[in-house]
Design an enzyme around this catalytic site. Structure first.
Site, PDB file in Angstrom:
ATOM      1  N   GLY A 133      40.851  38.263  40.468  1.00  0.00           N
ATOM      2  CA  GLY A 133      39.716  39.023  41.001  1.00  0.00           C
ATOM      3  C   GLY A 133      40.134  40.361  41.577  1.00  0.00           C
ATOM      4  O   GLY A 133      39.348  41.316  41.577  1.00  0.00           O
ATOM      5  N   ALA A 153      41.000  36.282  43.777  1.00  0.00           N
ATOM      6  CA  ALA A 153      39.946  35.519  44.454  1.00  0.00           C
ATOM      7  C   ALA A 153      40.586  34.405  45.270  1.00  0.00           C
ATOM      8  O   ALA A 153      41.668  33.923  44.929  1.00  0.00           O
ATOM      9  CB  ALA A 153      38.994  34.940  43.425  1.00  0.00           C
ATOM     10  N   GLU A 209      40.442  42.608  38.721  1.00  0.00           N
ATOM     11  CA  GLU A 209      39.075  42.900  38.259  1.00  0.00           C
ATOM     12  C   GLU A 209      38.444  43.977  39.140  1.00  0.00           C
ATOM     13  O   GLU A 209      37.741  44.863  38.650  1.00  0.00           O
ATOM     14  CB  GLU A 209      38.227  41.624  38.291  1.00  0.00           C
ATOM     15  N   GLU A 241      43.615  33.710  35.331  1.00  0.00           N
ATOM     16  CA  GLU A 241      42.565  32.697  35.493  1.00  0.00           C
ATOM     17  C   GLU A 241      42.741  31.499  34.566  1.00  0.00           C
ATOM     18  O   GLU A 241      42.464  30.361  34.963  1.00  0.00           O
ATOM     19  CB  GLU A 241      41.181  33.327  35.270  1.00  0.00           C
TER      20      GLU A 241
HETATM   21  N1  CAA Z   1      43.775  32.067  46.980  1.00  0.00           N
HETATM   22  C1  CAA Z   1      44.017  31.321  48.081  1.00  0.00           C
HETATM   23  N2  CAA Z   1      45.246  31.139  48.586  1.00  0.00           N
HETATM   24  C2  CAA Z   1      46.273  31.712  47.932  1.00  0.00           C
HETATM   25  C3  CAA Z   1      46.088  32.490  46.769  1.00  0.00           C
HETATM   26  C4  CAA Z   1      44.760  32.672  46.304  1.00  0.00           C
HETATM   27  N3  CAA Z   1      44.475  33.427  45.236  1.00  0.00           N
HETATM   28  N4  CAA Z   1      47.285  32.911  46.348  1.00  0.00           N
HETATM   29  C5  CAA Z   1      48.192  32.429  47.222  1.00  0.00           C
HETATM   30  N5  CAA Z   1      47.577  31.704  48.164  1.00  0.00           N
HETATM   31  C6  CAA Z   1      48.177  31.039  49.330  1.00  0.00           C
HETATM   32  C7  CAA Z   1      49.147  29.943  48.922  1.00  0.00           C
HETATM   33  O1  CAA Z   1      48.465  28.717  48.732  1.00  0.00           O
HETATM   34  C8  CAA Z   1      50.072  29.915  50.106  1.00  0.00           C
HETATM   35  O2  CAA Z   1      49.409  29.199  51.131  1.00  0.00           O
HETATM   36  P1  CAA Z   1      50.241  28.217  52.111  1.00  0.00           P
HETATM   37  O3  CAA Z   1      51.261  29.090  52.768  1.00  0.00           O
HETATM   38  O4  CAA Z   1      49.177  27.679  52.997  1.00  0.00           O
HETATM   39  O5  CAA Z   1      50.847  27.189  51.212  1.00  0.00           O
HETATM   40  C9  CAA Z   1      50.144  31.379  50.547  1.00  0.00           C
HETATM   41  O6  CAA Z   1      48.982  31.989  50.013  1.00  0.00           O
HETATM   42  C10 CAA Z   1      51.356  32.118  50.030  1.00  0.00           C
HETATM   43  O7  CAA Z   1      51.431  31.920  48.605  1.00  0.00           O
HETATM   44  P2  CAA Z   1      52.796  31.570  47.869  1.00  0.00           P
HETATM   45  O8  CAA Z   1      53.510  30.515  48.627  1.00  0.00           O
HETATM   46  O9  CAA Z   1      52.485  31.315  46.451  1.00  0.00           O
HETATM   47  O10 CAA Z   1      53.569  32.947  48.072  1.00  0.00           O
HETATM   48  P3  CAA Z   1      54.488  33.730  47.070  1.00  0.00           P
HETATM   49  O11 CAA Z   1      54.905  34.952  47.781  1.00  0.00           O
HETATM   50  O12 CAA Z   1      55.528  32.836  46.498  1.00  0.00           O
HETATM   51  O13 CAA Z   1      53.539  34.144  45.835  1.00  0.00           O
HETATM   52  C11 CAA Z   1      51.620  35.060  44.736  1.00  0.00           C
HETATM   53  C12 CAA Z   1      52.471  34.990  46.024  1.00  0.00           C
HETATM   54  C13 CAA Z   1      52.442  35.703  43.630  1.00  0.00           C
HETATM   55  C14 CAA Z   1      50.427  35.906  45.016  1.00  0.00           C
HETATM   56  C15 CAA Z   1      51.238  33.629  44.340  1.00  0.00           C
HETATM   57  O14 CAA Z   1      50.699  32.980  45.460  1.00  0.00           O
HETATM   58  C16 CAA Z   1      50.220  33.522  43.247  1.00  0.00           C
HETATM   59  O15 CAA Z   1      50.530  33.678  42.085  1.00  0.00           O
HETATM   60  N6  CAA Z   1      48.960  33.207  43.622  1.00  0.00           N
HETATM   61  C17 CAA Z   1      47.935  32.851  42.672  1.00  0.00           C
HETATM   62  C18 CAA Z   1      47.244  34.059  42.180  1.00  0.00           C
HETATM   63  C19 CAA Z   1      46.110  33.692  41.276  1.00  0.00           C
HETATM   64  O16 CAA Z   1      46.130  32.769  40.493  1.00  0.00           O
HETATM   65  N7  CAA Z   1      45.055  34.495  41.393  1.00  0.00           N
HETATM   66  C20 CAA Z   1      43.906  34.353  40.594  1.00  0.00           C
HETATM   67  C21 CAA Z   1      42.871  33.585  41.320  1.00  0.00           C
HETATM   68  S1  CAA Z   1      41.455  33.348  40.304  1.00  0.00           S
HETATM   69  C22 CAA Z   1      40.650  34.809  40.392  1.00  0.00           C
HETATM   70  O17 CAA Z   1      41.042  35.684  41.068  1.00  0.00           O
HETATM   71  C23 CAA Z   1      39.434  35.000  39.525  1.00  0.00           C
HETATM   72  C24 CAA Z   1      38.166  34.597  40.129  1.00  0.00           C
HETATM   73  O18 CAA Z   1      37.313  35.407  40.395  1.00  0.00           O
HETATM   74  C25 CAA Z   1      37.874  33.201  40.369  1.00  0.00           C
END
Ligand code: CAA
Length: 695
Positions: free
Chosen positions: A106, A67, A109, A129
């Site tokens: 998400g 998400a 999911e 999450e």
């Molecule tokens: N939402 C919004 N932006 C995100 C994102 C997300 N889920 N994941 C990454 N980004 C953004 C980062 O903020 C970053 O933005 P900037 O360049 O503007 O700083 C950009 O995408 C690249 O991310 P990284 O610098 O982290 O890149 P990476 O290659 O080192 O890592 C990744 C990539 C492994 C996907 C890592 O970003 C990560 O772990 N992201 C978080 C994933 C996460 O927690 N997902 C769960 C979200 S909650 C959910 O999904 C449930 C729900 O329904 C609410």
């Protein structure tokens, strides 16, 4: 049907197979826009009689990072993610998810709601999450246990850990694991499904057996965790609902999710997620980093050894230079021990561990620095010694080499002035243990070249660290704030709280250790040396607690001597040192102070307010670029509890009016220490928050 190449959920067709390609760079985050687009694309394909199976896959490096964390405010706007996923699950046509790179939150999911999951080798999946103060609220907590059973789902969801492709296959999360691009893998699976050679099934049609033993064990484990966070416990509750009929379970899960979404824990953790990434926005961003291949670290103490370890783990050829020949072997064995630990923890593979050892050189000769693209000085904190060393480095090092100091307090301008190339001099303040702690304060002195700063940031990111740009100020960002935090704790101690009580209050707030336990760990003699250095310039109005000096006078320097504020005995939990408490009481009597009682809330309020006040000064002086940089320093270098988001985030929660009220109240007894920063008054007048200043 015509393929639409511009859509963020692009429809493609391959004969009777319809594909939906997630195409929203950089990480295909599923916010309102993408989930609406997926919903529309799915409806189109569902209603197309020529289409018999539907495949979802992602464009770019990943299937999807989950998400959109920036879009959480719209979680309840229709179509919600649960609504989109329900449609996938209920589809009459087989729906297949072809996953590569990562499928998190998400996005996983979404895959769980399809009828078949194909993984591409190298895939990582997770429901992370809880790390954001949430739980999977789009059916993840109901559908994962339907594939893996309750115990594995509890483990994965309550920890938020990554699951690698092989494990996902063995747990039944993936139905197939293949090599090659996800698109082709999805099409192949769809063809097999249509040919009747690959089984597929609605996840919601499965049932989950109860597992009271696994649930009880998990609850006990989660409740014992410090800090005890809400999200993992609520996540456990949500997973338990998977034994109910699916619609009941989904409704219960969503209610718990929305409850967490509204909470401070979620706000703090999301702030921390973005803080880690925001620090890279620096004025020198467009400068070209210099090439760094070989690095020399000077000083074979704990810090030098930790820094060298970190560089070797990052793949750099590293020479450790220790002037005292007798200590060279000791430094080498320290690094080897650290690298062995990294191998054991899985941070290094057998191959990269060998490469790290091959890349290490240890010597007592400064001449080796001539080969280095970057030199990091990590000798003891003494200005004369550092000036002498930098003058020598200036003569030895090649043109364009970056000369960095790891000083934690000293004036980097003064160190740079010892060379004829101040533009190449920078501060790289690592935190101990340097191969573990993620913060690096990048201290930019008056003449530091932008390319030098850009190089430091590039290096730090390659090491997996969090670099924060700091101005040249005594103690930079972190140690300035730490000094005031410790002082507030020292005053509380003099005024009547006991050190174990102060530690307990701050540990309850979420710090892994309270300030006195940390002092013992760091060594009381170290802080004393700093105090002695500053004694001559200490303002006469400043209240000075002699307690730590008097404890040091006993030869009690903390953990390393077995005694400090606490008594340390091998194999036993540290206990408050009666001798240290006696010193406190004697000192109170000498000062004529009648001890007062302080509640845990007051202790936290005073320590946190002292931190915030100094943080605001750091900000108004331009030592930190933005509030979020200060939060990153505290989160990644000083153990500030992640779910609290950092002092500036806390300042926004408390609000400027209340902070000003507190400071004015405390100032009645100590107007020198408790002063309202101008910026805080301005924020109150303008009705602004620190988050507004992050730009
Ligand atoms: N939402 C919004 N932006 C995100 C994102 C997300 N889920 N994941 C990454 N980004 C953004 C980062 O903020 C970053 O933005 P900037 O360049 O503007 O700083 C950009 O995408 C690249 O991310 P990284 O610098 O982290 O890149 P990476 O290659 O080192 O890592 C990744 C990539 C492994 C996907 C890592 O970003 C990560 O772990 N992201 C978080 C994933 C996460 O927690 N997902 C769960 C979200 S909650 C959910 O999904 C449930 C729900 O329904 C609410």
């Amino acid at each position: 049907m015509k393929d639409d190449v511009t859509a963020i959920a692009r429809i493609e067709t391959e004969g009777e197979i319809g594909l939906i390609c997630l195409a929203k760079p950089p990480v295909n985050a599923v916010g309102l826009a993408l989930r609406s687009a997926i919903h529309d694309a799915f409806q189109t394909l569902s209603q197309d009689p020529a289409i018999r199976a539907i495949v979802l896959y992602g464009e770019g490096r990943f299937f999807s990072a989950g998400a959109d964390i920036k879009d959480f405010g719209k979680a309840d706007v229709q179509p919600t993610l649960p609504q989109v996923l329900k449609a996938l699950n209920d589809s009459d046509k087989p729906v297949i998810a072809a996953l590569h790179g990562v499928a998190f939150g998400g996005a996983l999911e979404l895959a769980l709601a399809t009828h078949l999951r194909v993984g591409v080798a190298g895939l990582r999946i997770a429901l992370p999450e809880v790390k954001l103060g949430l739980l999977p609220g789009a059916g993840g907590a109901q559908r994962l246990p339907r594939l893996t059973g309750l115990a594995s789902a509890i483990d994965i969801i309550c920890s938020g850990r990554d699951v690698l492709a092989d494990e996902a296959l063995s747990l039944g999360i993936l139905d197939r694991l293949v090599d090659g691009p996800a698109r082709g893998a999805g099409i192949a699976a769809a063809r097999d499904v249509l040919a009747g050679t690959l089984a597929h099934r609605q996840t919601d049609a499965r049932v989950v057996a109860d597992d009271p033993a696994a649930v009880d064990a998990a609850r006990i484990r989660l409740q014992a965790k410090r800090p005890a966070l809400m999200a993992p416990l609520k996540a456990l509750e949500a997973v338990c609902a998977a034994t109910l009929p699916i619609d009941e379970g989904l409704a219960g899960e969503r209610a718990l999710f929305m409850e967490l979404m509204a909470g401070d824990e979620r706000a703090g953790l999301v702030h921390a997620f973005f803080a880690e990434r925001a620090t890279g926005q620096i004025p020198e961003k467009s400068a070209t980093p210099r090439t760094i291949q070989r690095i020399a670290v000077i000083g074979g103490g704990t810090m030098g050894v930790g820094i060298a370890t970190s560089l070797l783990i990052g793949g750099y050829q590293t020479d450790l230079i220790e002037a005292q020949s007798a200590r060279v072997a000791q430094a080498r064995s320290g690094i080897e021990k650290n690298l062995a630990g990294a191998l054991k923890r899985g941070k290094l593979t057998a191959e990269s561990h060998k490469a790290a050892l091959d890349g290490l050189g240890c010597t007592d000769s400064l001449d080796v620095a001539a080969e280095a693209d970057l030199v990091i000085e990590a000798i003891f904190e003494n200005m004369e010694a550092k000036i002498g060393l930098f003058a020598k480095l200036d003569a030895i090092c090649k043109p364009g080499a970056i000369l960095a100091t790891n000083t934690s307090y000293l004036d980097v301008n003064q160190i740079a002035a010892a060379t004829a190339r101040p533009e190449d001099v920078i501060g790289l303040h690592f935190f101990s243990p340097a191969h573990i702690m993620r913060l690096i304060e990048v201290v930019v002195a008056e003449k530091t070249a932008p390319s030098c700063v850009a190089s430091a940031f590039a290096l730090a990111r390659k090491l997996g660290k969090v670099p924060v740009r700091a101005g040249n100020s005594d103690g930079f960002i972190g140690n300035r704030i730490l000094t005031q935090y410790r002082r507030a704790a020292d005053y509380l101690l003099l005024d009547g709280a006991d050190f174990a009580g102060i530690d307990a209050a701050l540990e309850e707030f979420g710090f892994a250790m309270g300030p006195f336990a940390v002092n013992d760990l760091a060594g009381l003699d170290i802080a004393r040396a700093t105090r002695d250095r500053k004694a001559a310039t200490r303002p006469p109005q400043e209240r000075y607690s002699r307690v730590a000096d008097l404890i040091c006078d006993q030869g009690w320097f903390g953990r390393k001597t077995g005694q400090g504020y606490y008594l340390y005995e091998a194999g036993k939990k540290p206990v408050a040192h009666p001798g240290a408490m006696a010193i406190v009481e004697t000192e109170r009597r000498a000062l004529g102070l009648a001890p007062r009682a302080f509640s845990r809330e007051t202790i936290v309020a005073r320590c946190l307010t002292a931190m915030i006040a100094e943080a605001v000064r750091v900000l108004e002086e331009g030592v930190a670029l933005r509030p979020v940089d200060i939060d990153a320093v505290e989160l990644f270098g000083y153990g500030f509890p992640r779910h609290r988001g950092g002092p500036m985030h806390q300042a926004d929660l408390i609000g400027p009016a209340e902070l000003i009220r507190r400071i004015e109240d405390y100032a009645a007894e100590d107007p020198h220490f408790w002063q309202v920063p101008d910026l805080l008054r301005k924020m109150q007048r303008d009705g602004r928050s620190f988050a507004d200043l992050n730009g």
